[in-house]
Design an enzyme around this catalytic site. Structure first.
Site, mmCIF file in Angstrom:
data_model
loop_
_atom_site.group_PDB
_atom_site.id
_atom_site.type_symbol
_atom_site.label_atom_id
_atom_site.label_comp_id
_atom_site.label_asym_id
_atom_site.label_seq_id
_atom_site.Cartn_x
_atom_site.Cartn_y
_atom_site.Cartn_z
ATOM 1 N N ALA A 55 37.939 41.026 37.350
ATOM 2 C CA ALA A 55 36.570 41.299 36.904
ATOM 3 C C ALA A 55 35.674 40.050 36.796
ATOM 4 O O ALA A 55 34.595 40.008 37.401
ATOM 5 C CB ALA A 55 36.617 42.073 35.589
ATOM 6 N N ARG A 96 32.537 47.532 44.522
ATOM 7 C CA ARG A 96 33.579 48.033 43.612
ATOM 8 C C ARG A 96 32.893 48.578 42.349
ATOM 9 O O ARG A 96 32.079 47.878 41.748
ATOM 10 C CB ARG A 96 34.583 46.909 43.252
ATOM 11 N N GLN A 200 49.380 42.831 42.341
ATOM 12 C CA GLN A 200 48.751 41.632 41.764
ATOM 13 C C GLN A 200 49.718 40.911 40.819
ATOM 14 O O GLN A 200 49.609 39.699 40.629
ATOM 15 C CB GLN A 200 47.481 42.027 40.979
ATOM 16 N N ASP A 241 38.659 45.357 32.826
ATOM 17 C CA ASP A 241 37.540 45.448 33.782
ATOM 18 C C ASP A 241 36.281 45.966 33.107
ATOM 19 O O ASP A 241 35.171 45.738 33.574
ATOM 20 C CB ASP A 241 37.918 46.353 34.950
ATOM 21 N N ASN A 251 41.343 49.091 32.697
ATOM 22 C CA ASN A 251 42.042 47.980 33.347
ATOM 23 C C ASN A 251 42.910 48.553 34.459
ATOM 24 O O ASN A 251 42.954 49.770 34.688
ATOM 25 C CB ASN A 251 42.865 47.198 32.317
ATOM 26 N N LYS A 252 43.607 47.689 35.139
ATOM 27 C CA LYS A 252 44.427 48.056 36.302
ATOM 28 C C LYS A 252 45.268 49.292 36.047
ATOM 29 O O LYS A 252 45.852 49.436 34.972
ATOM 30 C CB LYS A 252 45.303 46.850 36.667
HETATM 31 O O1 MRU Z 1 41.853 45.478 41.450
HETATM 32 P P1 MRU Z 1 41.794 44.144 40.780
HETATM 33 O O2 MRU Z 1 42.865 43.213 41.219
HETATM 34 O O3 MRU Z 1 40.419 43.541 40.846
HETATM 35 O O4 MRU Z 1 42.071 44.484 39.245
HETATM 36 C C1 MRU Z 1 42.050 43.435 38.323
HETATM 37 C C2 MRU Z 1 42.424 43.856 36.951
HETATM 38 O O5 MRU Z 1 42.610 45.016 36.655
HETATM 39 C C3 MRU Z 1 42.447 42.765 35.911
HETATM 40 O O6 MRU Z 1 43.412 43.044 34.942
HETATM 41 C C4 MRU Z 1 41.065 42.695 35.244
HETATM 42 O O7 MRU Z 1 40.064 42.536 36.197
HETATM 43 C C5 MRU Z 1 40.978 41.610 34.265
HETATM 44 S S1 MRU Z 1 40.884 40.059 35.057
HETATM 45 C C6 MRU Z 1 40.611 38.831 33.962
#
Ligand code: MRU
Length: 351
Positions: A55, A96, A200, A241, A251-252
């Site tokens: 994010a 996104r 990730q 996010d 979040n993810k």
């Molecule tokens: O799909 P992504 O890799 O952009 O998802 C990222 C996440 O869900 C992270 O946990 C979130 O952005 C926090 S990053 C400091």
């Protein structure tokens, strides 16, 4: 991360010679490669294709994308320049939908552009603001680290996805707190989930922690319950996010499962996020969860791991309800339940 260039930690994203330079995260963990862009459409593609992700990092990428749009616009007046930038803003915004930091970064730069007087002055103030946003990101992450480090002792900490240096300009949010706890002398071990389907956790979190010499063990996402039931985990920390004023955390995908399992086993579940991740206007019904392409789930690389033509549901994020969240670490301090009140107070605070 602390792979060093000229004694400075390498940044996930930066501005150099009128270009945006970023680590190509699709190449990690096997290759540390950089890409350079001079067109905002390339930055939009990079966000969409996860060359840059996380994010706070995509918030800064959006800001530098607008700086490129301003730099290459041939507008003769400031108003026409702002119109060109609005076109770029739409393209960057549509990449996104879930992380609010992208909207925040774009809105902030557009506000700077609107305050400009002439074309040259607007271009340079937009670029200065985007560079400042990148500097602030590091400062904010360090501040989150200072506030959050005290929540941890000599702990084994589970984390999900990547909320590290690679998800920000440098240092990280959740991993920033882990780094700060370690820098303050705590013996920290990390359990990183793989984070299917884009991985990730294994590709990025394991990579950057190993690089920093932090003790990290990788588990498949399916071993979260096993690890907690067998007392391998003391605490959990993740990034976010988007966080609503009610404390709902986006979040993810899989974060909700981790939080639920943590509650089942009486394990504290913390979220670390800057104020730019808070969305004080939306309700859960307003938040769009990004749905990504089926091929992320049906195969790895060129190898199919599911039958051709199978139906796939591939949401990139989920929502963890506030009652599962033990505390939210921000650059202004740690907020605790009840979140409606503590988040409102947080935004009322000066520093
Ligand atoms: O799909 P992504 O890799 O952009 O998802 C990222 C996440 O869900 C992270 O946990 C979130 O952005 C926090 S990053 C400091």
């Amino acid at each position: 991360m602390s792979y060093m260039a000229d004694a400075q930690p390498i940044r996930t994203i930066q501005w150099r010679d009128n270009r945006v330079v970023m680590i190509d995260q699709t190449k990690l963990p096997t290759e540390l490669a950089f890409v350079e862009y001079d067109d905002y459409n390339q930055v939009a593609d990079a966000i969409r294709n996860l060359v840059i992700r996380g994010a706070p990092a995509i918030g800064v990428a959006g800001a530098f994308g607008l700086a490129l749009a301003a730099l290459h616009s041939d507008a003769a007046t400031k108003d026409l320049l702002v119109e060109d930038m609005q076109t770029a803003q739409r393209t960057l915004f549509e990449t996104r939908p879930t992380a609010i930091n992208l909207k925040w970064g774009l809105d902030h730069i557009m506000a700077v552009a609107r305050r400009g007087t002439g074309v040259g002055d607007t271009r340079s103030s937009v670029l200065d603001a985007a560079k400042q946003m990148a500097e602030d990101d590091i400062r904010i992450n360090k501040s989150m680290g200072r506030h959050g480090a005290g929540l941890f002792g000599d702990d084994t900490i589970m984390t999900h996805c990547n909320a590290g240096a690679l998800a920000t300009v440098a240092y990280g949010t959740a991993l920033g707190v882990i780094r700060a706890a370690r820098e303050s002398g705590k013996k920290i071990r990390v359990i990183a989930t793989e984070t299917r389907p884009v991985q990730q956790g294994s590709r990025l979190t394991a990579f950057e922690l190993k690089h920093d010499g932090i003790d990290v063990s990788l588990i498949p996402d399916t071993a979260v319950g096993y690890s907690m039931a067998n007392h391998l985990v003391d605490k959990v920390i993740v990034g976010a996010d988007r966080i609503l004023r009610t404390g709902h955390v986006y979040n993810k995908i899989g974060t909700y499962q981790v939080a639920t399992m943590a509650r089942q086993h009486g394990i504290p579940f913390y979220v670390a996020a800057p104020l730019s991740t808070f969305d004080m206007e939306s309700d859960p019904a307003d938040v769009v969860i990004e749905q990504r392409r089926p091929s992320e789930v049906t195969g790895t690389g060129d190898r199919m791991t599911a039958p051709e033509g199978i139906g796939v549901i591939n949401p990139a994020f989920d929502m963890t309800p506030p009652e599962l969240v033990s505390g939210i670490i921000t650059e202004r301090g740690v907020v605790s339940p009840p979140y409606e009140r503590s988040i409102r107070e947080l935004f009322g605070r000066k520093n």
